[in-house]
Design a protein around this motif. Sequence first.
Motif, PDB file in Angstrom:
ATOM      1  N   ALA A  51     -34.417  13.220 -15.441  1.00 36.99           N
ATOM      2  CA  ALA A  51     -33.114  13.394 -14.798  1.00 36.99           C
ATOM      3  C   ALA A  51     -32.889  14.853 -14.415  1.00 36.99           C
ATOM      4  CB  ALA A  51     -31.997  12.904 -15.709  1.00 36.99           C
ATOM      5  N   ASN A  52     -33.452  15.769 -15.184  1.00 36.36           N
ATOM      6  CA  ASN A  52     -33.364  17.212 -14.916  1.00 36.36           C
ATOM      7  C   ASN A  52     -34.735  17.830 -15.165  1.00 36.36           C
ATOM      8  OD1 ASN A  52     -30.440  17.375 -14.472  1.00 36.36           O
ATOM      9  ND2 ASN A  52     -30.334  16.775 -16.625  1.00 36.36           N
ATOM     10  N   PRO A  53     -35.709  17.531 -14.337  1.00 35.72           N
ATOM     11  CA  PRO A  53     -37.086  17.934 -14.635  1.00 35.72           C
ATOM     12  C   PRO A  53     -37.346  19.435 -14.621  1.00 35.72           C
ATOM     13  CG  PRO A  53     -36.950  17.009 -12.433  1.00 35.72           C
ATOM     14  CD  PRO A  53     -35.604  16.813 -13.076  1.00 35.72           C
ATOM     15  N   ASP A  54     -36.478  20.208 -13.990  1.00 36.66           N
ATOM     16  CA  ASP A  54     -36.703  21.653 -13.906  1.00 36.66           C
ATOM     17  C   ASP A  54     -35.952  22.444 -14.972  1.00 36.66           C
ATOM     18  OD1 ASP A  54     -38.337  21.317 -11.632  1.00 36.66           O
ATOM     19  OD2 ASP A  54     -36.553  21.208 -10.364  1.00 36.66           O
ATOM     20  N   ASP A  55     -35.114  21.772 -15.737  1.00 32.90           N
ATOM     21  CA  ASP A  55     -34.272  22.453 -16.729  1.00 32.90           C
ATOM     22  C   ASP A  55     -34.895  22.442 -18.117  1.00 32.90           C
ATOM     23  OD1 ASP A  55     -32.448  22.728 -14.682  1.00 32.90           O
ATOM     24  OD2 ASP A  55     -31.144  21.116 -15.388  1.00 32.90           O
ATOM     25  N   ARG A  56     -34.454  23.390 -18.945  1.00 29.30           N
ATOM     26  CA  ARG A  56     -34.819  23.348 -20.355  1.00 29.30           C
ATOM     27  C   ARG A  56     -34.130  22.142 -20.975  1.00 29.30           C
ATOM     28  NH1 ARG A  56     -33.894  29.310 -22.850  1.00 29.30           N
ATOM     29  NH2 ARG A  56     -31.805  28.927 -22.054  1.00 29.30           N
ATOM     30  N   GLN A  57     -34.839  21.433 -21.800  1.00 27.15           N
ATOM     31  CA  GLN A  57     -34.314  20.238 -22.455  1.00 27.15           C
ATOM     32  C   GLN A  57     -34.172  20.541 -23.944  1.00 27.15           C
ATOM     33  OE1 GLN A  57     -33.831  17.359 -20.578  1.00 27.15           O
ATOM     34  NE2 GLN A  57     -34.691  18.253 -18.735  1.00 27.15           N
ATOM     35  N   TRP A  58     -33.031  20.247 -24.503  1.00 30.68           N
ATOM     36  CA  TRP A  58     -32.767  20.449 -25.929  1.00 30.68           C
ATOM     37  C   TRP A  58     -32.933  19.112 -26.639  1.00 30.68           C
ATOM     38  CZ3 TRP A  58     -32.518  25.482 -26.173  1.00 30.68           C
ATOM     39  CH2 TRP A  58     -31.984  26.186 -25.111  1.00 30.68           C
ATOM     40  N   GLY A  59     -33.525  19.135 -27.819  1.00 36.03           N
ATOM     41  CA  GLY A  59     -33.778  17.905 -28.559  1.00 36.03           C
ATOM     42  C   GLY A  59     -32.533  17.068 -28.781  1.00 36.03           C
ATOM     43  N   TYR A  60     -31.462  17.701 -29.234  1.00 34.69           N
ATOM     44  CA  TYR A  60     -30.230  16.961 -29.512  1.00 34.69           C
ATOM     45  C   TYR A  60     -29.685  16.310 -28.237  1.00 34.69           C
ATOM     46  CZ  TYR A  60     -25.453  15.926 -30.956  1.00 34.69           C
ATOM     47  OH  TYR A  60     -24.262  15.278 -31.218  1.00 34.69           O
ATOM     48  N   ALA A  61     -29.693  17.067 -27.136  1.00 33.59           N
ATOM     49  CA  ALA A  61     -29.186  16.534 -25.868  1.00 33.59           C
ATOM     50  C   ALA A  61     -30.068  15.382 -25.383  1.00 33.59           C
ATOM     51  CB  ALA A  61     -29.123  17.634 -24.813  1.00 33.59           C
ATOM     52  N   LEU A  62     -31.396  15.504 -25.532  1.00 36.51           N
ATOM     53  CA  LEU A  62     -32.286  14.415 -25.132  1.00 36.51           C
ATOM     54  C   LEU A  62     -32.019  13.159 -25.946  1.00 36.51           C
ATOM     55  CD1 LEU A  62     -35.739  16.151 -24.581  1.00 36.51           C
ATOM     56  CD2 LEU A  62     -34.340  14.982 -22.870  1.00 36.51           C
ATOM     57  N   SER A  63     -31.748  13.342 -27.234  1.00 37.05           N
ATOM     58  CA  SER A  63     -31.446  12.201 -28.094  1.00 37.05           C
ATOM     59  C   SER A  63     -30.181  11.499 -27.622  1.00 37.05           C
ATOM     60  CB  SER A  63     -31.297  12.668 -29.544  1.00 37.05           C
ATOM     61  OG  SER A  63     -30.986  11.594 -30.379  1.00 37.05           O
ATOM     62  N   ARG A  64     -29.161  12.274 -27.303  1.00 38.48           N
ATOM     63  CA  ARG A  64     -27.897  11.697 -26.821  1.00 38.48           C
ATOM     64  C   ARG A  64     -28.067  11.028 -25.460  1.00 38.48           C
ATOM     65  NH1 ARG A  64     -23.007  12.219 -29.773  1.00 38.48           N
ATOM     66  NH2 ARG A  64     -22.130  12.057 -27.716  1.00 38.48           N
ATOM     67  N   GLN A  65     -28.773  11.691 -24.551  1.00 33.29           N
ATOM     68  CA  GLN A  65     -28.945  11.165 -23.196  1.00 33.29           C
ATOM     69  C   GLN A  65     -29.807   9.903 -23.171  1.00 33.29           C
ATOM     70  OE1 GLN A  65     -30.611  14.561 -21.263  1.00 33.29           O
ATOM     71  NE2 GLN A  65     -28.643  15.583 -21.035  1.00 33.29           N
ATOM     72  N   SER A  66     -30.812   9.862 -24.023  1.00 30.92           N
ATOM     73  CA  SER A  66     -31.735   8.732 -24.010  1.00 30.92           C
ATOM     74  C   SER A  66     -31.273   7.590 -24.910  1.00 30.92           C
ATOM     75  CB  SER A  66     -33.130   9.185 -24.451  1.00 30.92           C
ATOM     76  OG  SER A  66     -33.122   9.605 -25.811  1.00 30.92           O
ATOM     77  N   GLY A  67     -30.415   7.900 -25.875  1.00 35.34           N
ATOM     78  CA  GLY A  67     -30.000   6.886 -26.831  1.00 35.34           C
ATOM     79  C   GLY A  67     -31.066   6.613 -27.876  1.00 35.34           C
ATOM     80  N   VAL A  68     -32.020   7.525 -28.023  1.00 33.55           N
ATOM     81  CA  VAL A  68     -33.114   7.371 -28.979  1.00 33.55           C
ATOM     82  C   VAL A  68     -32.810   8.238 -30.200  1.00 33.55           C
ATOM     83  CG1 VAL A  68     -35.585   7.750 -29.348  1.00 33.55           C
ATOM     84  CG2 VAL A  68     -34.773   6.872 -27.153  1.00 33.55           C
TER      85      VAL A  68
END
Length: 151
Positions: A51-68
């Motif tokens: 969804a944001n391939p060029d941005d830094r991804q934070w673990g917590y945010a990825l967990s929230r965004q993915s629902g994993v």
Amino acid sequence: MDAAQVGGGGFADGTGVQSAAPGWRSTEDLCRVRVMRVTHALVQVAVAIMANPDDRQWGYALSRQSGVRSGVMYPILRRMLEEGWVKDGWESADEATKRRPRRYYLLTDRGRQALGALLVSAQSDPRFRGIQPRPGLQFDWKRLGLRSACD
């Protein structure tokens, strides 16, 4: 008895270490031939990252965004690091005022290709029908040549 059998597993060159096959860096690489299993959680994390391939991804945010859950997501991120799909780093102390620095993940070119291919194949796999970005997450399916399940 040949030299390879002497000394409890030593090899003919006497080093006790098997030499790597041509094209391999070490015998450890020979054992590392495994494919990342495509799971529902992996596809959800891939959607969140892409969804944001060029941005830094934070673990917590990825967990929230993915629902994993984090206990499932962090091993996926570790395998992505091992495969070279993402690279990681730590935010600077200047960025992390009043808290500990956070680890971030950046998508590599190799990862962009791998996750793009994964999402393309997931679109035709009945196990993953209907996977959509979580509310508030914008994802451009057309950028990858995909169509949304809503189209």
